[in-house]
Design a protein around this motif. Sequence first.
Motif, PDB file in Angstrom:
ATOM      1  N   MET A 197       0.837  -1.177   0.000  1.00 53.83           N
ATOM      2  CA  MET A 197       0.000   0.000   0.000  1.00 53.83           C
ATOM      3  C   MET A 197       0.887   1.247   0.000  1.00 53.83           C
ATOM      4  N   ASP A 198       0.470   2.233  -0.762  1.00 45.90           N
ATOM      5  CA  ASP A 198       1.200   3.495  -0.824  1.00 45.90           C
ATOM      6  C   ASP A 198       0.570   4.484   0.170  1.00 45.90           C
ATOM      7  N   TYR A 199       1.067   4.473   1.397  1.00 44.95           N
ATOM      8  CA  TYR A 199       0.521   5.331   2.440  1.00 44.95           C
ATOM      9  C   TYR A 199       0.686   6.804   2.092  1.00 44.95           C
ATOM     10  N   ARG A 200       1.803   7.152   1.495  1.00 47.09           N
ATOM     11  CA  ARG A 200       2.057   8.561   1.168  1.00 47.09           C
ATOM     12  C   ARG A 200       0.962   9.101   0.247  1.00 47.09           C
ATOM     13  N   GLU A 201       0.663   8.373  -0.801  1.00 45.95           N
ATOM     14  CA  GLU A 201      -0.364   8.812  -1.751  1.00 45.95           C
ATOM     15  C   GLU A 201      -1.750   8.839  -1.096  1.00 45.95           C
ATOM     16  N   THR A 202      -2.044   7.819  -0.318  1.00 44.75           N
ATOM     17  CA  THR A 202      -3.336   7.742   0.370  1.00 44.75           C
ATOM     18  C   THR A 202      -3.523   8.920   1.307  1.00 44.75           C
ATOM     19  N   TYR A 203      -2.535   9.200   2.145  1.00 38.42           N
ATOM     20  CA  TYR A 203      -2.639  10.294   3.098  1.00 38.42           C
ATOM     21  C   TYR A 203      -2.668  11.650   2.406  1.00 38.42           C
ATOM     22  N   ALA A 204      -1.933  11.800   1.313  1.00 33.29           N
ATOM     23  CA  ALA A 204      -1.894  13.067   0.581  1.00 33.29           C
ATOM     24  C   ALA A 204      -3.265  13.411   0.001  1.00 33.29           C
ATOM     25  N   ARG A 205      -4.055  12.407  -0.339  1.00 33.28           N
ATOM     26  CA  ARG A 205      -5.390  12.638  -0.916  1.00 33.28           C
ATOM     27  C   ARG A 205      -6.440  12.955   0.140  1.00 33.28           C
ATOM     28  N   MET A 206      -6.151  12.695   1.399  1.00 34.58           N
ATOM     29  CA  MET A 206      -7.140  12.898   2.463  1.00 34.58           C
ATOM     30  C   MET A 206      -7.291  14.374   2.814  1.00 34.58           C
ATOM     31  N   SER A 207      -8.490  14.712   3.266  1.00 31.71           N
ATOM     32  CA  SER A 207      -8.726  16.063   3.785  1.00 31.71           C
ATOM     33  C   SER A 207      -8.034  16.186   5.146  1.00 31.71           C
ATOM     34  N   ASP A 208      -7.946  17.403   5.655  1.00 27.91           N
ATOM     35  CA  ASP A 208      -7.361  17.591   6.985  1.00 27.91           C
ATOM     36  C   ASP A 208      -8.160  16.836   8.040  1.00 27.91           C
ATOM     37  N   ASP A 209      -9.491  16.869   7.943  1.00 30.54           N
ATOM     38  CA  ASP A 209     -10.310  16.137   8.907  1.00 30.54           C
ATOM     39  C   ASP A 209     -10.013  14.644   8.856  1.00 30.54           C
ATOM     40  N   GLU A 210      -9.899  14.113   7.656  1.00 31.30           N
ATOM     41  CA  GLU A 210      -9.612  12.681   7.519  1.00 31.30           C
ATOM     42  C   GLU A 210      -8.244  12.335   8.096  1.00 31.30           C
ATOM     43  N   ILE A 211      -7.249  13.161   7.810  1.00 33.47           N
ATOM     44  CA  ILE A 211      -5.898  12.857   8.298  1.00 33.47           C
ATOM     45  C   ILE A 211      -5.838  13.036   9.813  1.00 33.47           C
ATOM     46  N   LEU A 212      -6.578  13.996  10.356  1.00 35.60           N
ATOM     47  CA  LEU A 212      -6.626  14.158  11.809  1.00 35.60           C
ATOM     48  C   LEU A 212      -7.311  12.962  12.461  1.00 35.60           C
ATOM     49  N   ASN A 213      -8.308  12.416  11.801  1.00 35.21           N
ATOM     50  CA  ASN A 213      -8.969  11.231  12.323  1.00 35.21           C
ATOM     51  C   ASN A 213      -8.003  10.043  12.349  1.00 35.21           C
ATOM     52  N   VAL A 214      -7.231   9.888  11.304  1.00 35.30           N
ATOM     53  CA  VAL A 214      -6.218   8.823  11.276  1.00 35.30           C
ATOM     54  C   VAL A 214      -5.203   9.063  12.396  1.00 35.30           C
ATOM     55  N   ALA A 215      -4.768  10.303  12.542  1.00 36.34           N
ATOM     56  CA  ALA A 215      -3.779  10.629  13.573  1.00 36.34           C
ATOM     57  C   ALA A 215      -4.323  10.361  14.973  1.00 36.34           C
ATOM     58  N   ALA A 216      -5.602  10.629  15.166  1.00 29.55           N
ATOM     59  CA  ALA A 216      -6.217  10.393  16.476  1.00 29.55           C
ATOM     60  C   ALA A 216      -6.244   8.909  16.823  1.00 29.55           C
ATOM     61  N   ASN A 217      -6.137   8.068  15.812  1.00 26.54           N
ATOM     62  CA  ASN A 217      -6.147   6.616  16.008  1.00 26.54           C
ATOM     63  C   ASN A 217      -4.842   5.973  15.557  1.00 26.54           C
ATOM     64  N   SER A 218      -3.767   6.741  15.590  1.00 23.06           N
ATOM     65  CA  SER A 218      -2.488   6.254  15.048  1.00 23.06           C
ATOM     66  C   SER A 218      -1.936   5.041  15.792  1.00 23.06           C
ATOM     67  N   HIS A 219      -2.413   4.818  17.013  1.00 26.03           N
ATOM     68  CA  HIS A 219      -1.950   3.648  17.769  1.00 26.03           C
ATOM     69  C   HIS A 219      -2.351   2.341  17.080  1.00 26.03           C
ATOM     70  N   THR A 220      -3.297   2.401  16.144  1.00 26.99           N
ATOM     71  CA  THR A 220      -3.747   1.201  15.447  1.00 26.99           C
ATOM     72  C   THR A 220      -2.983   0.950  14.149  1.00 26.99           C
ATOM     73  N   LEU A 221      -2.096   1.871  13.786  1.00 28.39           N
ATOM     74  CA  LEU A 221      -1.384   1.765  12.503  1.00 28.39           C
ATOM     75  C   LEU A 221      -0.131   0.914  12.611  1.00 28.39           C
ATOM     76  N   VAL A 222       0.246   0.351  11.477  1.00 27.34           N
ATOM     77  CA  VAL A 222       1.523  -0.352  11.409  1.00 27.34           C
ATOM     78  C   VAL A 222       2.632   0.701  11.427  1.00 27.34           C
ATOM     79  N   PRO A 223       3.846   0.325  11.826  1.00 27.60           N
ATOM     80  CA  PRO A 223       4.935   1.305  11.939  1.00 27.60           C
ATOM     81  C   PRO A 223       5.175   2.128  10.671  1.00 27.60           C
ATOM     82  N   GLU A 224       5.136   1.506   9.511  1.00 23.15           N
ATOM     83  CA  GLU A 224       5.379   2.242   8.267  1.00 23.15           C
ATOM     84  C   GLU A 224       4.312   3.321   8.061  1.00 23.15           C
TER      85      GLU A 224
END
Length: 72
Positions: A1-28
Amino acid sequence: MDYRETYARMSDDEILNVAANSHTLVPEARTVLAVELERRTLRQADISEYQRFLATVKLGDWPAKKICGPVV
């Protein structure tokens, strides 16, 4: 998966939501998320403010958005 491209396409709200749950993400994904947050100049204070906002939203108040694909 290309995380960089995926995150770049997200709105600020979407990326903040991911960040709020970053404990669930893989290290990469966490590493790429940190770079994207820095690129957008979003800080921990912004994530905390977003979490406070989410805590005030009632379940039926926010329109549902269908998300296709895996949660990243």
